[in-house]
Design a protein around this motif. Structure first.
Motif, PDB file in Angstrom:
ATOM      1  N   LEU A 373       9.215  -9.831   0.584  1.00 24.72           N
ATOM      2  CA  LEU A 373       9.815 -11.035   1.161  1.00 24.72           C
ATOM      3  C   LEU A 373       8.870 -11.747   2.117  1.00 24.72           C
ATOM      4  O   LEU A 373       9.248 -12.756   2.713  1.00 24.72           O
ATOM      5  N   THR A 374       7.660 -11.219   2.259  1.00 22.97           N
ATOM      6  CA  THR A 374       6.773 -11.768   3.278  1.00 22.97           C
ATOM      7  C   THR A 374       5.363 -11.896   2.742  1.00 22.97           C
ATOM      8  O   THR A 374       5.027 -11.419   1.663  1.00 22.97           O
ATOM      9  N   SER A 375       4.526 -12.542   3.505  1.00 13.15           N
ATOM     10  CA  SER A 375       3.086 -12.605   3.252  1.00 13.15           C
ATOM     11  C   SER A 375       2.420 -12.723   4.619  1.00 13.15           C
ATOM     12  O   SER A 375       3.081 -12.947   5.631  1.00 13.15           O
ATOM     13  N   GLY A 376       1.113 -12.536   4.652  1.00 12.05           N
ATOM     14  CA  GLY A 376       0.433 -12.670   5.929  1.00 12.05           C
ATOM     15  C   GLY A 376       0.193 -11.356   6.629  1.00 12.05           C
ATOM     16  O   GLY A 376       0.139 -10.293   6.018  1.00 12.05           O
ATOM     17  N   GLY A 377       0.082 -11.421   7.970  1.00  6.93           N
ATOM     18  CA  GLY A 377      -0.408 -10.319   8.780  1.00  6.93           C
ATOM     19  C   GLY A 377       0.385  -9.043   8.704  1.00  6.93           C
ATOM     20  O   GLY A 377      -0.180  -7.953   8.764  1.00  6.93           O
ATOM     21  N   ASN A 378       1.716  -9.138   8.605  1.00  9.33           N
ATOM     22  CA  ASN A 378       2.527  -7.926   8.602  1.00  9.33           C
ATOM     23  C   ASN A 378       2.461  -7.172   7.273  1.00  9.33           C
ATOM     24  O   ASN A 378       2.914  -6.037   7.181  1.00  9.33           O
ATOM     25  N   ARG A 379       1.908  -7.799   6.243  1.00 10.29           N
ATOM     26  CA  ARG A 379       1.961  -7.195   4.919  1.00 10.29           C
ATOM     27  C   ARG A 379       1.131  -5.916   4.827  1.00 10.29           C
ATOM     28  O   ARG A 379       1.570  -4.922   4.257  1.00 10.29           O
ATOM     29  N   ASN A 380      -0.071  -5.930   5.381  1.00 10.83           N
ATOM     30  CA  ASN A 380      -0.895  -4.722   5.351  1.00 10.83           C
ATOM     31  C   ASN A 380      -0.219  -3.587   6.105  1.00 10.83           C
ATOM     32  O   ASN A 380      -0.292  -2.425   5.690  1.00 10.83           O
ATOM     33  N   LEU A 381       0.427  -3.926   7.203  1.00 12.70           N
ATOM     34  CA  LEU A 381       1.130  -2.904   7.973  1.00 12.70           C
ATOM     35  C   LEU A 381       2.263  -2.303   7.153  1.00 12.70           C
ATOM     36  O   LEU A 381       2.429  -1.079   7.088  1.00 12.70           O
ATOM     37  N   LEU A 382       3.049  -3.158   6.499  1.00 11.43           N
ATOM     38  CA  LEU A 382       4.156  -2.680   5.678  1.00 11.43           C
ATOM     39  C   LEU A 382       3.645  -1.836   4.515  1.00 11.43           C
ATOM     40  O   LEU A 382       4.261  -0.825   4.152  1.00 11.43           O
ATOM     41  N   THR A 383       2.509  -2.229   3.923  1.00 13.14           N
ATOM     42  CA  THR A 383       1.927  -1.434   2.841  1.00 13.14           C
ATOM     43  C   THR A 383       1.587  -0.033   3.335  1.00 13.14           C
ATOM     44  O   THR A 383       1.870   0.967   2.663  1.00 13.14           O
ATOM     45  N   GLY A 384       0.968   0.042   4.511  1.00 12.90           N
ATOM     46  CA  GLY A 384       0.653   1.351   5.081  1.00 12.90           C
ATOM     47  C   GLY A 384       1.885   2.190   5.311  1.00 12.90           C
ATOM     48  O   GLY A 384       1.907   3.395   5.029  1.00 12.90           O
ATOM     49  N   TRP A 385       2.945   1.567   5.817  1.00 14.85           N
ATOM     50  CA  TRP A 385       4.198   2.293   6.057  1.00 14.85           C
ATOM     51  C   TRP A 385       4.817   2.777   4.751  1.00 14.85           C
ATOM     52  O   TRP A 385       5.379   3.869   4.685  1.00 14.85           O
ATOM     53  N   ILE A 386       4.751   1.956   3.712  1.00 12.35           N
ATOM     54  CA  ILE A 386       5.322   2.334   2.409  1.00 12.35           C
ATOM     55  C   ILE A 386       4.654   3.606   1.897  1.00 12.35           C
ATOM     56  O   ILE A 386       5.317   4.567   1.495  1.00 12.35           O
ATOM     57  N   PHE A 387       3.311   3.626   1.887  1.00 14.84           N
ATOM     58  CA  PHE A 387       2.618   4.793   1.357  1.00 14.84           C
ATOM     59  C   PHE A 387       2.751   6.000   2.266  1.00 14.84           C
ATOM     60  O   PHE A 387       2.768   7.143   1.800  1.00 14.84           O
ATOM     61  N   THR A 388       2.875   5.763   3.561  1.00 15.27           N
ATOM     62  CA  THR A 388       3.138   6.866   4.478  1.00 15.27           C
ATOM     63  C   THR A 388       4.478   7.511   4.154  1.00 15.27           C
ATOM     64  O   THR A 388       4.598   8.743   4.090  1.00 15.27           O
ATOM     65  N   GLU A 389       5.507   6.700   3.939  1.00 15.58           N
ATOM     66  CA  GLU A 389       6.825   7.251   3.618  1.00 15.58           C
ATOM     67  C   GLU A 389       6.805   7.971   2.273  1.00 15.58           C
ATOM     68  O   GLU A 389       7.389   9.046   2.119  1.00 15.58           O
ATOM     69  N   MET A 390       6.126   7.412   1.274  1.00 16.04           N
ATOM     70  CA  MET A 390       6.119   8.028  -0.051  1.00 16.04           C
ATOM     71  C   MET A 390       5.385   9.359  -0.052  1.00 16.04           C
ATOM     72  O   MET A 390       5.836  10.320  -0.669  1.00 16.04           O
ATOM     73  N   ARG A 391       4.253   9.426   0.633  1.00 11.18           N
ATOM     74  CA  ARG A 391       3.398  10.604   0.529  1.00 11.18           C
ATOM     75  C   ARG A 391       3.644  11.613   1.648  1.00 11.18           C
ATOM     76  O   ARG A 391       3.803  12.804   1.392  1.00 11.18           O
ATOM     77  N   SER A 392       3.627  11.131   2.891  1.00  8.86           N
ATOM     78  CA  SER A 392       3.630  12.042   4.035  1.00  8.86           C
ATOM     79  C   SER A 392       4.995  12.247   4.657  1.00  8.86           C
ATOM     80  O   SER A 392       5.145  13.120   5.513  1.00  8.86           O
ATOM     81  N   ARG A 393       5.964  11.454   4.278  1.00  4.57           N
ATOM     82  CA  ARG A 393       7.280  11.561   4.880  1.00  4.57           C
ATOM     83  C   ARG A 393       8.302  12.029   3.841  1.00  4.57           C
ATOM     84  O   ARG A 393       8.603  13.204   3.732  1.00  4.57           O
ATOM     85  N   LEU A 394       8.820  11.098   3.039  1.00  8.76           N
ATOM     86  CA  LEU A 394       9.850  11.453   2.074  1.00  8.76           C
ATOM     87  C   LEU A 394       9.334  12.483   1.070  1.00  8.76           C
ATOM     88  O   LEU A 394      10.026  13.467   0.765  1.00  8.76           O
ATOM     89  N   GLY A 395       8.137  12.282   0.543  1.00 10.83           N
ATOM     90  CA  GLY A 395       7.593  13.222  -0.429  1.00 10.83           C
ATOM     91  C   GLY A 395       7.441  14.621   0.142  1.00 10.83           C
ATOM     92  O   GLY A 395       7.809  15.614  -0.492  1.00 10.83           O
ATOM     93  N   PHE A 396       6.899  14.728   1.361  1.00  8.45           N
ATOM     94  CA  PHE A 396       6.713  16.035   1.982  1.00  8.45           C
ATOM     95  C   PHE A 396       8.056  16.709   2.254  1.00  8.45           C
ATOM     96  O   PHE A 396       8.238  17.897   1.976  1.00  8.45           O
TER      97      PHE A 396
END
Length: 568
Positions: A373-396
């Motif tokens: 739903l967004t573009s710009g500066g917050n997008r890279n941050l959200l991408t990092g959070w997504i992969f953190t949740e998939m790999r190091s949080r929910l996945g673990f």
């Protein structure tokens, strides 16, 4: 709301001499809702969902894309649960069994299943891009488990991997001209003769809707096999509604969405996770074909298709034993089917971990939708959070739950419930979206603090301590989103979550480098960047093979932290 049920109608069509239907041998006369009901020398009976209630091409595209998104989401979670149910190689003694369960091997059953689940995530994000291309909102719906719709290939559910469930995956992902799988079909159907449906018709119809009448006749998608299949489906669809009702006009495509669409560079995982960014009709048609050939479509792309990889587990391949029949050795832990908190998971400590898993799942879905739903500066941050949740949080946490007693059944362990949040979609206003992230992050913090207070082992659990610190730092950042404070990186919030528990342990054991310590990571930042950017198959890269590389967005986040002079 999830997509509705469909009724189905049979249509008899003529098949060309080049039609893949002429090769049909595995499904000569299936019952139920399979794509093809019968084939003779010159004709085939094709079953289509009744889409007459969606009269315009745009309406048809919307309901088909929403349905496709729902299926991809459900399959992804189901395959993840099956992967997490597998034992590790250390839990068996037979060398052949150890080989297929060795989680350090990229060829193990665990990694094959994870790879397919990741590709379903890629399919899901490409479907989101197709929705955005038509000016429609993202859709992350799915039915809760067990599913009920006849549209699904079979009643999807969270269950451990068995020969029967694996057979269902093989048949559901099979192309219509698959051969030599009659025995697998019988296993999948079981004693009750349950029909295993093909979801390929959804992508076949999308291939039709995103084409023009001229495209259907001329082909040009990049695959002759696929083009012939779309023509066969078109012959049936044109009996249901006039040709003009099936083809999107040029004005349907929204050229203003590329910056909002999922960027392939954010989602590539070692080259395996394909996401298509779309600009026009042609790129959309190619993306639909690519999804259909990799999985869930009426044709496939060979050895790398989901069908072939599932079949290779079922039957075995060179150097690997086949999946065992019931009564032989057991490759899985005793996880529950469709676990429910307080019913299937009652052991207090385990229940708290399962509740945390559900909070992380809600956070993940929220971050994915916000990203779209967004573009710009917050997008890279959200991408990092997504992969953190998939790999190091929910996945673990999901994998950890399969080692914890569920209570009530001797020797039985738990599994992640993957419960859909009560509020799935984000609010329309940007500030309200951040507010929902804030509420969910606060819930995660409260749950971790409850876990640490209730159990002495959890109180000293290093993973929970790191997670608590990261969530508190994330919460502090989220609180600024209603103001104008400039975005900066943080070691605790952004960098520490990039390292999974196994990465931390590996680096301590191999080079005595503790990635949880700020000063250590700061002093070794250039070395770490060098390690994570090494080629895919380099034995010295971090994370080491067979684990997936960091995405470019994760590398960029680490570089930004370095360039901002290492904020803590």
């Amino acid at each position: 709301m999830p997509a509705p049920e469909f009724s189905w109608i049979k249509y008899e069509v003529e098949v060309s001499s080049d039609s893949p239907l002429r090769e049909l041998t595995a499904f000569p006369s299936p019952s139920g809702l399979a794509l093809v009901d019968a084939v003779t020398t010159d004709t085939a009976t094709i079953q289509l969902p009744d889409l007459r209630a969606w009269s315009s091409p745009s309406d048809k595209a919307e309901i088909l894309l929403e349905t496709a998104a729902e299926i991809e989401h459900a399959l992804m979670v189901q395959y993840l649960y099956a992967a997490y149910s597998l034992k590790s190689g250390e839990e068996v003694s037979n060398p052949d069994e150890q080989a297929v369960l060795d989680q350090e091997s990229g060829d193990s059953w665990y990694h094959v299943l994870l790879g397919i689940a990741r590709e379903e995530m890629g399919h899901l994000m490409t479907v989101q891009n197709l929705l955005l291309l038509l000016g429609l909102p993202p859709n992350l719906e799915r039915e809760d488990f067990p599913t009920r719709k006849q549209l699904y290939p079979f009643p999807l559910q969270l269950e451990r991997l068995t020969q029967t469930s694996l057979a269902k995956y093989v048949v559901a992902e099979a192309p219509i001209d698959a051969t030599d799988i009659d025995g697998i079909i019988k296993m999948a159907q079981g004693a009750a003769g349950t029909t295993i449906n093909h979801v390929g018709i959804i992508y076949g119809l999308l291939g039709l809707v995103f084409a023009t009448e001229e495209n259907v006749q001329a082909g040009g998608s990049g695959s002759t096999h696929w083009d012939e299949m779309v023509r066969d489906i078109a012959r049936a669809a044109y009996q249901q509604a006039p040709q003009a009702d099936w083809h999107l006009p040029e004005g349907a495509f929204n050229s203003n969405t590329p910056e909002q669409q999922a960027d392939p560079s954010d989602w590539e995982n070692g080259g395996q996770l394909r996401v298509h960014k779309l600009t026009d009709r042609l790129s959309a048609r190619q993306a639909i074909r690519d999804i259909g050939e990799q999985g869930e479509g009426p044709t496939n792309q060979g050895a790398q298709s989901h069908f072939e990889r599932f079949r290779s587990i079922y039957r075995g391949r060179e150097g690997f034993i086949p999946f065992p029949a019931a009564g032989k050795w057991t490759p899985t832990r005793e996880v529950p089917t469709n676990p429910k908190l307080g019913i299937d998971i009652v052991e207090p400590r385990t229940k708290r971990w399962a509740e945390l898993a559900d909070i992380r799942y809600a956070l993940l879905l929220g971050f994915v939708e916000h990203y779209l739903l967004t573009s710009g500066g917050n997008r890279n941050l959200l991408t990092g959070w997504i992969f953190t949740e998939m790999r190091s949080r929910l996945g673990f946490i999901a994998r950890r739950l399969t080692t914890m007693p569920r209570g009530g059944v001797e020797g039985a362990v738990a599994g992640a419930p993957f419960s859909l949040p009560a509020r799935l979609h984000l609010p329309g206003a940007e500030t309200a979206r951040w507010t929902l992230h804030k509420e969910r992050t606060e819930a995660a913090i409260a749950k971790i603090e409850e876990m640490r207070a209730a159990d002495e082992g959890d109180k000293t659990e290093a993973y929970l301590n790191h997670l608590l610190a990261s969530d508190k730092s994330r919460l502090a950042f989220i609180m600024t989103r209603t103001g104008t404070k400039e975005t900066t990186t943080s070691f605790v919030r952004d960098i520490l979550p990039l390292f999974r528990p196994k990465d931390i342990q590996h680096m301590i054991e191999m080079v005595d480098l503790n990635l949880t310590e700020y000063e250590v990571v700061k002093s070794k930042a250039d070395k770490i960047l060098n390690l994570v950017q090494r080629p895919l198959e380099s034995p010295k890269r971090m994370p080491p093979p067979p684990d997936e590389k960091w995405t470019q967005a994760q590398v960029d986040l680490f570089m930004k932290w370095r360039d901002e002079e290492f904020p803590n």
